[in-house]
Design a protein around this motif. Structure first.
Motif, PDB file in Angstrom:
ATOM      1  N   LEU A 117      71.156  17.563  22.120  1.00 30.19           N
ATOM      2  CA  LEU A 117      71.610  17.553  20.731  1.00 30.19           C
ATOM      3  C   LEU A 117      70.822  16.479  19.973  1.00 30.19           C
ATOM      4  O   LEU A 117      71.027  15.277  20.170  1.00 30.19           O
ATOM      5  CB  LEU A 117      73.105  17.278  20.649  1.00 30.19           C
ATOM      6  N   PHE A 118      69.909  16.945  19.118  1.00 27.81           N
ATOM      7  CA  PHE A 118      68.986  16.089  18.373  1.00 27.81           C
ATOM      8  C   PHE A 118      69.557  15.836  16.991  1.00 27.81           C
ATOM      9  O   PHE A 118      69.875  16.771  16.255  1.00 27.81           O
ATOM     10  CB  PHE A 118      67.634  16.805  18.285  1.00 27.81           C
ATOM     11  N   ARG A 119      69.690  14.556  16.628  1.00 27.68           N
ATOM     12  CA  ARG A 119      70.267  14.195  15.328  1.00 27.68           C
ATOM     13  C   ARG A 119      69.230  13.457  14.497  1.00 27.68           C
ATOM     14  O   ARG A 119      68.546  12.558  14.987  1.00 27.68           O
ATOM     15  CB  ARG A 119      71.509  13.326  15.528  1.00 27.68           C
ATOM     16  N   VAL A 120      69.126  13.845  13.223  1.00 27.54           N
ATOM     17  CA  VAL A 120      68.139  13.250  12.310  1.00 27.54           C
ATOM     18  C   VAL A 120      68.833  12.804  11.032  1.00 27.54           C
ATOM     19  O   VAL A 120      69.630  13.554  10.449  1.00 27.54           O
ATOM     20  CB  VAL A 120      67.021  14.259  11.953  1.00 27.54           C
ATOM     21  N   GLY A 121      68.535  11.596  10.610  1.00 28.72           N
ATOM     22  CA  GLY A 121      69.051  11.090   9.344  1.00 28.72           C
ATOM     23  C   GLY A 121      67.911  10.867   8.357  1.00 28.72           C
ATOM     24  O   GLY A 121      66.842  11.458   8.475  1.00 28.72           O
ATOM     25  N   GLY A 122      68.130   9.982   7.421  1.00 24.16           N
ATOM     26  CA  GLY A 122      67.094   9.630   6.461  1.00 24.16           C
ATOM     27  C   GLY A 122      66.353   8.380   6.899  1.00 24.16           C
ATOM     28  O   GLY A 122      66.468   7.930   8.047  1.00 24.16           O
ATOM     29  N   THR A 123      65.615   7.796   5.974  1.00 22.57           N
ATOM     30  CA  THR A 123      64.843   6.608   6.295  1.00 22.57           C
ATOM     31  C   THR A 123      65.645   5.323   6.146  1.00 22.57           C
ATOM     32  O   THR A 123      65.137   4.243   6.448  1.00 22.57           O
ATOM     33  CB  THR A 123      63.591   6.536   5.406  1.00 22.57           C
ATOM     34  N   GLU A 124      66.890   5.436   5.707  1.00 17.85           N
ATOM     35  CA  GLU A 124      67.785   4.286   5.616  1.00 17.85           C
ATOM     36  C   GLU A 124      68.936   4.487   6.587  1.00 17.85           C
ATOM     37  O   GLU A 124      69.493   5.580   6.699  1.00 17.85           O
ATOM     38  CB  GLU A 124      68.333   4.118   4.189  1.00 17.85           C
ATOM     39  N   ARG A 125      69.294   3.431   7.290  1.00 17.00           N
ATOM     40  CA  ARG A 125      70.396   3.532   8.243  1.00 17.00           C
ATOM     41  C   ARG A 125      71.709   3.813   7.511  1.00 17.00           C
ATOM     42  O   ARG A 125      71.963   3.264   6.441  1.00 17.00           O
ATOM     43  CB  ARG A 125      70.512   2.242   9.061  1.00 17.00           C
ATOM     44  N   GLY A 126      72.520   4.687   8.094  1.00 12.25           N
ATOM     45  CA  GLY A 126      73.841   4.944   7.546  1.00 12.25           C
ATOM     46  C   GLY A 126      73.933   6.160   6.650  1.00 12.25           C
ATOM     47  O   GLY A 126      75.020   6.487   6.166  1.00 12.25           O
ATOM     48  N   GLY A 144      67.794  10.561  17.006  1.00 11.84           N
ATOM     49  CA  GLY A 144      68.247  10.217  18.350  1.00 11.84           C
ATOM     50  C   GLY A 144      68.792  11.434  19.082  1.00 11.84           C
ATOM     51  O   GLY A 144      68.861  12.534  18.527  1.00 11.84           O
ATOM     52  N   ILE A 145      69.170  11.235  20.321  1.00 11.13           N
ATOM     53  CA  ILE A 145      69.757  12.271  21.166  1.00 11.13           C
ATOM     54  C   ILE A 145      71.191  11.870  21.483  1.00 11.13           C
ATOM     55  O   ILE A 145      71.424  10.856  22.154  1.00 11.13           O
ATOM     56  CB  ILE A 145      68.954  12.456  22.474  1.00 11.13           C
ATOM     57  N   ASP A 146      72.157  12.641  20.984  1.00  8.67           N
ATOM     58  CA  ASP A 146      73.566  12.307  21.190  1.00  8.67           C
ATOM     59  C   ASP A 146      74.039  12.636  22.601  1.00  8.67           C
ATOM     60  O   ASP A 146      74.808  11.889  23.200  1.00  8.67           O
ATOM     61  CB  ASP A 146      74.443  13.048  20.176  1.00  8.67           C
ATOM     62  N   ARG A 147      73.586  13.771  23.128  1.00 10.89           N
ATOM     63  CA  ARG A 147      73.988  14.153  24.484  1.00 10.89           C
ATOM     64  C   ARG A 147      73.116  15.311  24.952  1.00 10.89           C
ATOM     65  O   ARG A 147      72.405  15.934  24.168  1.00 10.89           O
ATOM     66  CB  ARG A 147      75.466  14.554  24.541  1.00 10.89           C
ATOM     67  N   THR A 148      73.189  15.578  26.242  1.00  9.40           N
ATOM     68  CA  THR A 148      72.479  16.713  26.824  1.00  9.40           C
ATOM     69  C   THR A 148      73.484  17.615  27.535  1.00  9.40           C
ATOM     70  O   THR A 148      74.564  17.171  27.931  1.00  9.40           O
ATOM     71  CB  THR A 148      71.406  16.264  27.829  1.00  9.40           C
ATOM     72  N   ARG A 149      73.107  18.881  27.667  1.00  8.64           N
ATOM     73  CA  ARG A 149      73.891  19.823  28.474  1.00  8.64           C
ATOM     74  C   ARG A 149      73.293  19.815  29.870  1.00  8.64           C
ATOM     75  O   ARG A 149      72.381  20.577  30.172  1.00  8.64           O
ATOM     76  CB  ARG A 149      73.832  21.223  27.872  1.00  8.64           C
ATOM     77  N   PHE A 150      73.773  18.922  30.713  1.00 14.26           N
ATOM     78  CA  PHE A 150      73.182  18.749  32.032  1.00 14.26           C
ATOM     79  C   PHE A 150      73.302  20.039  32.846  1.00 14.26           C
ATOM     80  O   PHE A 150      74.371  20.632  32.927  1.00 14.26           O
ATOM     81  CB  PHE A 150      73.845  17.593  32.776  1.00 14.26           C
ATOM     82  N   GLY A 151      72.179  20.475  33.417  1.00 14.94           N
ATOM     83  CA  GLY A 151      72.165  21.701  34.213  1.00 14.94           C
ATOM     84  C   GLY A 151      72.018  22.965  33.406  1.00 14.94           C
ATOM     85  O   GLY A 151      72.135  24.065  33.952  1.00 14.94           O
TER      86      GLY A 151
END
Length: 204
Positions: free
Chosen positions: A136-145, A171-178
């Motif tokens: 699970l790939f998460r993308v925000g803007g160039t400012e934190r928050g 960032g990567i929030d989690r993976t589906r292991f397997g």
């Protein structure tokens, strides 16, 4: 597909190409073994990593930086030709990468929101390839928050972080292991290609 300015290329590599790349990466890891980076406070990250190319990314109590050698002292192995061809195909950048970061996500590993800002110039894109388990790939803007968007990345997907989104938090929030059969024991490999060195000329 656009995700807050990050371009996603679903299925950029088919299964056979993924298997060939995994074999290439095993050769890299044989020469420069995976290690757990540390934060400046001495906390080990949940991912294991190594690098290829003229420079490799390291992190320890001295901070985040690029170095010409693995923590063991050996030189980083060269970037596999198949990855250089992927850069030529999708990065839209005439300057070749001089570093290739390889992160291995085991069960429960994640990567918090961060910016890729240890490079000498932000004029060049970062190409990120997913191999193995879904993430699970998460993308925000160039400012934190700010507001973020998320998408599940599957094995063979490529994300290109460049232009106005070059310093986007991601960032990567989690993976589906397997969830993938690519790696026999499960897990995810994330490969990022970058132009990191101070000698690189800005793209025209």
């Amino acid at each position: 597909m656009d995700l807050n300015g990050v371009t996603i290329h679903p299925g950029a590599l088919d299964h056979a190409a993924q298997e060939a790349l995994v074999a290439d990466l095993r050769d890299v890891v044989s020469a420069a073994p995976l290690f757990h980076p540390e934060t400046s406070r001495g906390r080990k990250m949940s991912v294991r990593m190594t690098s290829a190319g003229a420079l490799g990314w390291v992190s320890d109590r001295r901070g985040y930086r690029y170095e010409p050698a693995h923590p063991s002292g050996v030189a980083w192995p060269p970037i596999p030709d198949r990855l250089l061809a992927l850069w030529d195909r999708l990065a839209d950048c005439a300057t070749p990468p001089d570093t290739c970061l390889i992160n291995f996500y085991g069960e429960g590993a994640r990567m918090g929101l961060h910016q890729d800002r240890d490079e000498a110039s932000f004029d060049f894109p970062v190409l990120s390839l997913s191999l193995g388990d879904d993430a699970l790939f998460r993308v925000g803007g160039t400012e934190r928050g700010g507001r973020t968007k998320s998408v599940w990345l599957s094995s063979g997907d490529v994300a290109v972080i460049g232009g106005d989104a070059r310093l986007a938090y991601h960032g990567i929030d989690r993976t589906r292991f397997g969830s993938s059969s690519l790696l026999p024991q499960g897990g995810r490999i994330n490969v990022t290609l970058r132009v990191a060195g101070v000698s690189a000329a800005p793209p025209s």
